[in-house]
Design a protein around this motif. Structure first.
Motif, mmCIF file in Angstrom:
data_model
loop_
_atom_site.group_PDB
_atom_site.id
_atom_site.type_symbol
_atom_site.label_atom_id
_atom_site.label_comp_id
_atom_site.label_asym_id
_atom_site.label_seq_id
_atom_site.Cartn_x
_atom_site.Cartn_y
_atom_site.Cartn_z
ATOM 1 N N UNK A 58 0.846 -1.201 0.000
ATOM 2 C CA UNK A 58 0.000 0.000 0.000
ATOM 3 C C UNK A 58 0.874 1.241 0.000
ATOM 4 N N UNK A 59 0.514 2.183 -0.876
ATOM 5 C CA UNK A 59 1.279 3.411 -1.023
ATOM 6 C C UNK A 59 0.342 4.609 -0.896
ATOM 7 N N UNK A 60 0.885 5.708 -0.406
ATOM 8 C CA UNK A 60 0.098 6.921 -0.205
ATOM 9 C C UNK A 60 0.174 7.811 -1.444
ATOM 10 N N UNK A 61 -0.971 8.210 -1.998
ATOM 11 C CA UNK A 61 -0.957 9.074 -3.187
ATOM 12 C C UNK A 61 -0.639 10.528 -2.833
ATOM 13 N N UNK A 62 -0.068 11.249 -3.799
ATOM 14 C CA UNK A 62 0.191 12.678 -3.614
ATOM 15 C C UNK A 62 -1.143 13.421 -3.591
ATOM 16 N N UNK A 63 -1.103 14.715 -3.296
ATOM 17 C CA UNK A 63 -2.331 15.514 -3.225
ATOM 18 C C UNK A 63 -3.045 15.552 -4.580
ATOM 19 N N UNK A 64 -2.265 15.658 -5.680
ATOM 20 C CA UNK A 64 -2.866 15.698 -7.018
ATOM 21 C C UNK A 64 -3.555 14.376 -7.354
ATOM 22 N N UNK A 65 -2.892 13.280 -7.025
ATOM 23 C CA UNK A 65 -3.448 11.959 -7.307
ATOM 24 C C UNK A 65 -4.615 11.639 -6.381
ATOM 25 N N UNK A 66 -4.559 12.152 -5.153
ATOM 26 C CA UNK A 66 -5.639 11.916 -4.185
ATOM 27 C C UNK A 66 -6.953 12.529 -4.654
ATOM 28 N N UNK A 67 -6.897 13.554 -5.493
ATOM 29 C CA UNK A 67 -8.121 14.161 -6.028
ATOM 30 C C UNK A 67 -8.886 13.176 -6.907
ATOM 31 N N UNK A 68 -8.198 12.176 -7.439
ATOM 32 C CA UNK A 68 -8.838 11.191 -8.315
ATOM 33 C C UNK A 68 -9.110 9.880 -7.591
ATOM 34 N N UNK A 69 -8.108 9.371 -6.859
ATOM 35 C CA UNK A 69 -8.241 8.036 -6.260
ATOM 36 C C UNK A 69 -8.576 8.055 -4.771
ATOM 37 N N UNK A 70 -8.538 9.219 -4.148
ATOM 38 C CA UNK A 70 -8.785 9.308 -2.712
ATOM 39 C C UNK A 70 -7.467 9.348 -1.955
#
Length: 109
Positions: free
Chosen positions: A36-48
């Motif tokens: 499990x990896x933590x998404x960046x802020x930009x990616x979190x807008x799409x995947x959570x």
């Protein structure tokens, strides 16, 4: 005696096929993809913002692409970026599906 030779010929062939089927059934997923990896802020807008394995991140991005009709109509390998995908794609208007995976990995930690 001919019956013994015929039986001997069938047995090794059957023995060779059985392990191949067992090998395919016993396949384990690669641990690196399942981490499990933590998404960046930009990616979190799409995947959570929740930590996800890479496979789940890519799957959610594809869901977003299909939902918003961002796959190029003529060349299905091209992904057209909208405002949310542009920062992930490094500011590019479109990328190939193969480039996309490499660019997405830069946004995972």
């Amino acid at each position: 005696m001919a019956a013994k030779k015929a039986a001997a010929k069938k047995t090794p062939a059957a023995a060779k096929k059985a392990p191949a089927a067992k090998k395919a059934a016993g396949r384990k997923p690669n641990a690196a993809f399942m981490k499990e990896m933590t998404p960046s802020a930009e990616l979190a807008a799409i995947v959570g913002s929740k930590a996800l394995p890479r496979t789940a991140v890519v799957s959610k991005i594809w869901d977003y692409i299909k939902k918003n009709n961002l796959q190029d109509a003529k060349n299905k390998r091209q992904i057209n970026a909208d405002d949310k995908l542009k920062p992930i794609f490094g500011g590019k208007k479109n990328v190939t599906m193969f480039e996309m995976t490499a660019l997405v990995n830069k946004h995972l930690s």
